[in-house]
Design a protein around this motif. Sequence first.
Motif, PDB file in Angstrom:
ATOM      1  N   ALA A  30       1.648   6.825  19.005  1.00  0.00           N
ATOM      2  CA  ALA A  30       1.465   8.065  18.238  1.00  0.00           C
ATOM      3  C   ALA A  30       2.789   8.598  17.707  1.00  0.00           C
ATOM      4  N   GLU A  31       3.801   8.641  18.581  1.00  0.00           N
ATOM      5  CA  GLU A  31       5.049   9.274  18.135  1.00  0.00           C
ATOM      6  C   GLU A  31       5.831   8.412  17.146  1.00  0.00           C
ATOM      7  N   SER A  32       5.402   7.142  16.971  1.00  0.00           N
ATOM      8  CA  SER A  32       6.100   6.306  15.979  1.00  0.00           C
ATOM      9  C   SER A  32       5.604   6.598  14.554  1.00  0.00           C
ATOM     10  N   ILE A  33       4.454   7.229  14.422  1.00  0.00           N
ATOM     11  CA  ILE A  33       3.863   7.436  13.084  1.00  0.00           C
ATOM     12  C   ILE A  33       4.724   8.445  12.317  1.00  0.00           C
ATOM     13  N   THR A  34       5.335   7.952  11.253  1.00  0.00           N
ATOM     14  CA  THR A  34       6.310   8.753  10.501  1.00  0.00           C
ATOM     15  C   THR A  34       6.037   8.603   9.012  1.00  0.00           C
ATOM     16  N   CYS A  35       6.021   9.695   8.285  1.00  0.00           N
ATOM     17  CA  CYS A  35       5.839   9.639   6.832  1.00  0.00           C
ATOM     18  C   CYS A  35       7.057  10.246   6.149  1.00  0.00           C
ATOM     19  N   ARG A  36       7.635   9.500   5.203  1.00  0.00           N
ATOM     20  CA  ARG A  36       8.802   9.992   4.462  1.00  0.00           C
ATOM     21  C   ARG A  36       8.627   9.668   2.984  1.00  0.00           C
ATOM     22  N   ASP A  37       9.229  10.489   2.137  1.00  0.00           N
ATOM     23  CA  ASP A  37       9.203  10.187   0.703  1.00  0.00           C
ATOM     24  C   ASP A  37      10.060   8.958   0.446  1.00  0.00           C
ATOM     25  N   GLY A  38       9.526   8.005  -0.306  1.00  0.00           N
ATOM     26  CA  GLY A  38      10.298   6.828  -0.697  1.00  0.00           C
ATOM     27  C   GLY A  38      10.294   6.693  -2.193  1.00  0.00           C
ATOM     28  N   PRO A  39      11.051   5.716  -2.722  1.00  0.00           N
ATOM     29  CA  PRO A  39      11.124   5.562  -4.180  1.00  0.00           C
ATOM     30  C   PRO A  39       9.784   5.192  -4.808  1.00  0.00           C
ATOM     31  N   GLY A  40       8.898   4.499  -4.037  1.00  0.00           N
ATOM     32  CA  GLY A  40       7.638   4.047  -4.631  1.00  0.00           C
ATOM     33  C   GLY A  40       6.420   4.798  -4.152  1.00  0.00           C
ATOM     34  N   GLY A  41       6.620   5.875  -3.385  1.00  0.00           N
ATOM     35  CA  GLY A  41       5.482   6.609  -2.831  1.00  0.00           C
ATOM     36  C   GLY A  41       5.852   7.119  -1.447  1.00  0.00           C
ATOM     37  N   THR A  42       4.845   7.379  -0.637  1.00  0.00           N
ATOM     38  CA  THR A  42       5.103   7.835   0.730  1.00  0.00           C
ATOM     39  C   THR A  42       5.205   6.625   1.642  1.00  0.00           C
ATOM     40  N   ASP A  43       6.337   6.508   2.344  1.00  0.00           N
ATOM     41  CA  ASP A  43       6.517   5.400   3.279  1.00  0.00           C
ATOM     42  C   ASP A  43       6.038   5.817   4.658  1.00  0.00           C
ATOM     43  N   LEU A  44       4.984   5.149   5.103  1.00  0.00           N
ATOM     44  CA  LEU A  44       4.479   5.348   6.457  1.00  0.00           C
ATOM     45  C   LEU A  44       5.072   4.256   7.339  1.00  0.00           C
ATOM     46  N   SER A  45       5.714   4.626   8.422  1.00  0.00           N
ATOM     47  CA  SER A  45       6.246   3.635   9.367  1.00  0.00           C
ATOM     48  C   SER A  45       5.596   3.849  10.718  1.00  0.00           C
ATOM     49  N   LEU A  46       5.371   2.755  11.418  1.00  0.00           N
ATOM     50  CA  LEU A  46       4.819   2.853  12.775  1.00  0.00           C
ATOM     51  C   LEU A  46       5.016   1.537  13.524  1.00  0.00           C
ATOM     52  N   PHE A  47       4.873   1.630  14.854  1.00  0.00           N
ATOM     53  CA  PHE A  47       4.815   0.440  15.712  1.00  0.00           C
ATOM     54  C   PHE A  47       3.395   0.295  16.234  1.00  0.00           C
ATOM     55  N   GLN A  48       2.911  -0.958  16.286  1.00  0.00           N
ATOM     56  CA  GLN A  48       1.655  -1.194  16.990  1.00  0.00           C
ATOM     57  C   GLN A  48       1.779  -2.459  17.833  1.00  0.00           C
ATOM     58  N   ALA A  49       1.024  -2.476  18.920  1.00  0.00           N
ATOM     59  CA  ALA A  49       0.956  -3.664  19.776  1.00  0.00           C
ATOM     60  C   ALA A  49      -0.430  -4.277  19.648  1.00  0.00           C
ATOM     61  N   ILE A  50      -0.459  -5.605  19.694  1.00  0.00           N
ATOM     62  CA  ILE A  50      -1.703  -6.360  19.507  1.00  0.00           C
ATOM     63  C   ILE A  50      -1.852  -7.319  20.683  1.00  0.00           C
ATOM     64  N   HIS A  51      -2.956  -7.189  21.398  1.00  0.00           N
ATOM     65  CA  HIS A  51      -3.208  -8.127  22.491  1.00  0.00           C
ATOM     66  C   HIS A  51      -3.843  -9.383  21.910  1.00  0.00           C
ATOM     67  N   GLN A  52      -3.016 -10.409  21.806  1.00  0.00           N
ATOM     68  CA  GLN A  52      -3.427 -11.624  21.081  1.00  0.00           C
ATOM     69  C   GLN A  52      -4.634 -12.302  21.699  1.00  0.00           C
ATOM     70  N   GLU A  53      -4.806 -12.137  23.002  1.00  0.00           N
ATOM     71  CA  GLU A  53      -5.913 -12.832  23.665  1.00  0.00           C
ATOM     72  C   GLU A  53      -7.252 -12.096  23.467  1.00  0.00           C
ATOM     73  N   ALA A  54      -7.172 -10.843  23.032  1.00  0.00           N
ATOM     74  CA  ALA A  54      -8.373  -9.995  23.109  1.00  0.00           C
ATOM     75  C   ALA A  54      -8.856  -9.415  21.780  1.00  0.00           C
ATOM     76  N   ASP A  55      -7.955  -9.121  20.830  1.00  0.00           N
ATOM     77  CA  ASP A  55      -8.417  -8.310  19.691  1.00  0.00           C
ATOM     78  C   ASP A  55      -9.433  -9.031  18.821  1.00  0.00           C
ATOM     79  N   VAL A  56      -9.399 -10.378  18.801  1.00  0.00           N
ATOM     80  CA  VAL A  56     -10.358 -11.100  17.958  1.00  0.00           C
ATOM     81  C   VAL A  56     -11.730 -11.231  18.620  1.00  0.00           C
TER      82      VAL A  56
END
Length: 356
Positions: free
Chosen positions: A282-308
């Motif tokens: 949650a705290e990684s979700i960041t929105c900033r003005d960029g040259p091409g629009g709004t830049d959204l940055s975040l981190f996510q983790a994916i459990h490779q064995e399970a998400d599919v």
Amino acid sequence: MLRVGINGYGTIGKRVADAVRSQPDMTVAGVAKRTPNYEAQVARDRGFPLYAADDRGHRFEAAGLDVHGDVRDLVGASDVVVDATPSGVGAQNRSIYEELGTPAIYQGGEDPDVAPVSFNARANYGDARDADAARVVSCNTTGLSRLLAPLREACGVRKVRATLVRRGGDPAQTGRGPINDTVPDPVSIPSHHGPDLQTIFPDIDVDTMGMKVPATLMHTHALTITLDGDPSARAVRDLLAEESRVLVVPEHLGIDGAGKLTDYTGDAGRPRGDVWENCVWAESITCRDGPGGTDLSLFQAIHQEADVVPENVDAVRAVADMADRETSVRRTNEALGVGSGLVTHEPSRVADAADD
Ligand code: NAD
């Protein structure tokens, strides 16, 4: 009850078998394996009819495991088959499924041309309805698709830049690495993940870079997504929190990485500690003005064995044309426990402060 055969009973296949068994409208016709190892013993103990790949029935019998036949017999006893064999083997099995007229679900290790549709339940469920076959995209592409679908609908996506820090191997894969390095993989740019994502979103502009690291638990994605709209970080957080297969990890849980995430899901009683959802900090979700629009940055983790795993269940329903997307996803989630049993909200004091 739809009879689902699972060809390949390893990391993905054994999870899909358990997930299929938990569904109210499906049953496991049987599972096929090549080696009569501990997983075959577990399949037998769970009551899944065992089939032997590659004419190896005698090896199973020698290990004290009764087999019901070979892969052709399993496919013949199935309404839909999920192929969870190692990368490339699924394409070799394709002629069996086609010859017997059995719709097949392939995995992301296969090339996209193995099936007419590359599949993600959130993004393009309808494309696979009544198809002869579908390919559930890889764990990383699944994680990216689940994130991009709602963002695109709500805000419009101009450009995706993703760095994928990938686990070297699954916990049971003792032969994989690196064991003491951080390896650009592939060193060429973009990595194959970008083109794979375009099998789901053909028009999306995406750059991906991949690395492998000495870890086994999960992949971590560092993302910057340029949006058309101008949402606040809070609005993005709320949007993602609405998604049943995205877990917005609240700050107050003190989860700083994949170790604590899988420890949490194990403590919460998830089978094998599986994390079926994307985990967005949650705290990684960041929105900033960029040259091409709004830049959204975040981190996510994916459990490779399970998400599919839930995606495979939905893909089965789609090719069998058993339900629309909303019905299938809800049924899969309820039967498995996706999106439930974990804390996903902030204490009201924290939420109120963030709104200030
Ligand atoms: P795995 O090696 O853990 O399991 C493969 C299973 O297939 C084993 O039970 C093996 O005995 C069996 N097998 C081997 N050859 C066979 C054959 N000819 N016929 C029938 N069964 C055979 O592999 P996995 O990690 O479960 O991967 C399966 C597929 O899922 C691959 O396409 C992979 O890219 C994809 N996938 C894997 C992960 C992951 O993290 N493990 C994540 C997403 C997608």
